[in-house]
Design an enzyme around this catalytic site. Structure first.
Site, short mmCIF file in Angstrom:
data_model
loop_
_atom_site.label_atom_id
_atom_site.label_comp_id
_atom_site.label_asym_id
_atom_site.label_seq_id
_atom_site.Cartn_x
_atom_site.Cartn_y
_atom_site.Cartn_z
N ASP A 38 40.28 23.38 -80.08
CA ASP A 38 38.90 23.42 -79.61
C ASP A 38 38.20 24.60 -80.26
O ASP A 38 38.83 25.61 -80.58
CB ASP A 38 38.86 23.57 -78.08
N ILE A 69 36.85 21.32 -86.09
CA ILE A 69 37.24 20.10 -86.81
C ILE A 69 36.62 20.04 -88.20
O ILE A 69 37.09 19.32 -89.07
CB ILE A 69 36.87 18.81 -86.02
N TYR A 160 23.30 10.06 -80.81
CA TYR A 160 24.66 10.21 -80.29
C TYR A 160 25.47 8.93 -80.53
O TYR A 160 26.55 8.97 -81.15
CB TYR A 160 24.64 10.55 -78.79
N LYS A 164 28.67 8.12 -83.45
CA LYS A 164 30.00 7.58 -83.14
C LYS A 164 30.20 6.24 -83.87
O LYS A 164 31.29 5.95 -84.36
CB LYS A 164 30.13 7.37 -81.63
N PHE A 193 33.34 3.38 -71.34
CA PHE A 193 32.17 3.17 -70.51
C PHE A 193 31.98 4.49 -69.72
O PHE A 193 32.13 5.55 -70.30
CB PHE A 193 32.33 1.88 -69.70
N ARG A 245 26.70 0.72 -63.68
CA ARG A 245 27.58 1.24 -64.73
C ARG A 245 29.04 1.03 -64.31
O ARG A 245 29.35 0.88 -63.14
CB ARG A 245 27.35 2.76 -64.94
N ARG A 305 14.78 6.84 -66.71
CA ARG A 305 15.17 7.69 -67.85
C ARG A 305 15.13 6.82 -69.10
O ARG A 305 15.60 5.68 -69.07
CB ARG A 305 16.58 8.22 -67.59
N GLY A 307 15.90 4.84 -72.30
CA GLY A 307 17.13 4.32 -72.91
C GLY A 307 18.21 3.94 -71.92
O GLY A 307 19.37 3.83 -72.30
N1 UDP Z 1 21.45 8.78 -62.96
C1 UDP Z 1 20.50 9.07 -61.99
N2 UDP Z 1 20.28 10.38 -61.68
C2 UDP Z 1 20.94 11.41 -62.29
C3 UDP Z 1 21.92 11.10 -63.27
C4 UDP Z 1 22.14 9.78 -63.59
O1 UDP Z 1 19.88 8.17 -61.42
O2 UDP Z 1 20.68 12.58 -61.99
C5 UDP Z 1 21.72 7.37 -63.31
C6 UDP Z 1 21.42 7.04 -64.75
O3 UDP Z 1 20.07 6.67 -64.91
C7 UDP Z 1 22.38 5.89 -65.00
C8 UDP Z 1 23.57 6.21 -64.10
O4 UDP Z 1 23.08 7.14 -63.13
O5 UDP Z 1 21.81 4.68 -64.58
C9 UDP Z 1 24.73 6.85 -64.84
O6 UDP Z 1 24.22 7.94 -65.60
P1 UDP Z 1 25.16 9.00 -66.31
O7 UDP Z 1 24.25 10.02 -66.95
O8 UDP Z 1 26.18 9.49 -65.35
O9 UDP Z 1 25.94 8.16 -67.41
P2 UDP Z 1 25.39 7.22 -68.60
O10 UDP Z 1 25.47 5.82 -68.05
O11 UDP Z 1 24.00 7.64 -68.93
O12 UDP Z 1 26.36 7.45 -69.69
#
Ligand code: UDP
Length: 352
Positions: A38, A69, A160, A164, A193, A245, A305, A307
């Protein structure tokens, strides 16, 4: 149970990060010799200290190195010095918003860094690579593509995910060149996921600064370190209006890596989703956090949010069928309970 898998010498990049540290610990627990690498740009020296302390009682062994890395020569030396059999590559920057603001940094570190590491592996003659990829490489799949299988077209919507995705493309080209040159090379790209939870024995855990993920944020509210959870939109086309999710426990995720590692044969080029195969909504996650902590966890609704697709969950049949992986943590509350236990045992995260 089949033939036992022989111990291997494994370099874990990003070994002091959330997922990498769980990989180090689990590999040591299962009898392997692990070198954790790291640069501490995001990882915690405290994670290495915790793994080293735990390793004293475990069948495998653990060594840590501070290196980047992107340092091809330095990495080649480490690979040679420790006679490494396989690299698990977790080191990466992983904030979507930051990647939009600083794309060059993400491409340099995530894509360029992976290329440099592959070059170091060539220099040192290391032929097996397990790569930490992401469902963010799929972008925003249409509703007809949910649950998402590996053949879903990859169309990342942020730097991001793209950084990847580019590594996956590099890996296929590199594997093909090695095949043509009769040089053995094998890789598996595991597309994660949502990853959640912590080591059930609370030796290591999740400590992102800043924290942006749903479950730790809910738990920080429960612990009194934040005022409320902001739910990013409750007007999505889902049953309760919040996003869905697929939350896989970090220990199950690492077991997926180990299952793949144990079966990775020369010339293999695998892409594998790792998820439970179904999802939970933001409301369901919040309720699970309330149930586990016994706290109220105030919430309020804020705008969507950018995206955030309404539903993302995996079709994980490939890794289940081809590698015999099956998750142990199938109840959301059990996953949340491990994260909560770590947070309670380490109220300020790692002390560094
Ligand atoms: N989320 C939310 N409030 C927060 C953080 C996340 O409503 O403070 C929602 C976000 O919009 C998504 C889900 O929780 O629908 C999972 O978000 P996270 O950032 O944990 O992971 P991601 O799916 O973005 O990788």
């Amino acid at each position: 149970m089949g033939t036992p898998n022989p111990p291997q010498r494994i370099l874990v990049t990003g070994g002091a990060g959330y997922i990498g540290s769980h990989a180090c610990l689990r590999l040591v627990e299962t009898g392997h010799s692990v070198v954790g690498l790291d640069d501490f740009s995001r990882g915690h020296p405290g994670a290495f200290r915790a793994i080293a302390a735990a390793a004293e009682e475990l069948p495998g062994s653990f060594t840590s190195v501070e290196a980047s890395i992107g340092d091809r020569r330095g990495c080649a030396e480490i690979l040679r010095e420790h006679d490494i059999d396989l690299v698990m590559h977790f080191a990466a920057l992983a904030y979507v918003g930051e990647s939009v603001e600083q794309p060059l940094r993400y491409y340099d570190n995530n894509t360029g860094g992976a290329i440099s590491l592959l070059e170091a592996m060539m220099d040192a003659g290391v032929e097996r690579f397990v790569f930490s990829s992401t469902c963010a490489t799929y972008g925003e799949p249409g509703a007809d593509r949910i649950p998402i299988a590996e053949d879903c077209p990859q169309a990342p919507i942020n730097p991001y995910g793209n950084s990847k995705f580019m590594v996956e493309q590099v890996l296929f080209d590199h594997a093909e060149a090695c095949r043509l040159a009769d040089k053995p090379f094998a890789f598996a790209a595991l597309r994660y996921f949502n990853v959640a939870g912590s080591d059930p024995k609370t030796r290591i855990g999740e400590d992102h600064r800043p924290e942006t993920h749903l479950i730790p944020i809910c738990l920080e509210v429960a612990a009194g370190r934040r005022e409320r959870l902001m739910i990013f939109g409750d007007d999505y086309d889902t049953e309760d209006g919040t996003c869905i999710r697929d939350y896989v426990h970090v220990c199950d995720l690492i077991d997926a890596h180990i299952a793949v590692m144990n079966q990775l044969a020369p010339g293999d080029t695998h892409t594998l989703n790792v998820g439970l195969g179904h999802g939970w909504s933001v409301h369901q996650v919040l309720e699970a956090c309330r149930a586990v902590t016994g706290k109220a966890i105030p919430e309020s609704i804020s705008p969507r949010r950018a995206g955030d697709p309404p539903k993302l969950y995996a079709n994980s049949s490939r890794i289940r069928d081809d590698f015999g992986w099956s998750p142990q943590f199938t109840e959301l509350e059990a996953t949340v309970a491990t994260a909560w236990a770590w947070m309670q045992a380490n109220p300020s995260g790692y002390a560094d």
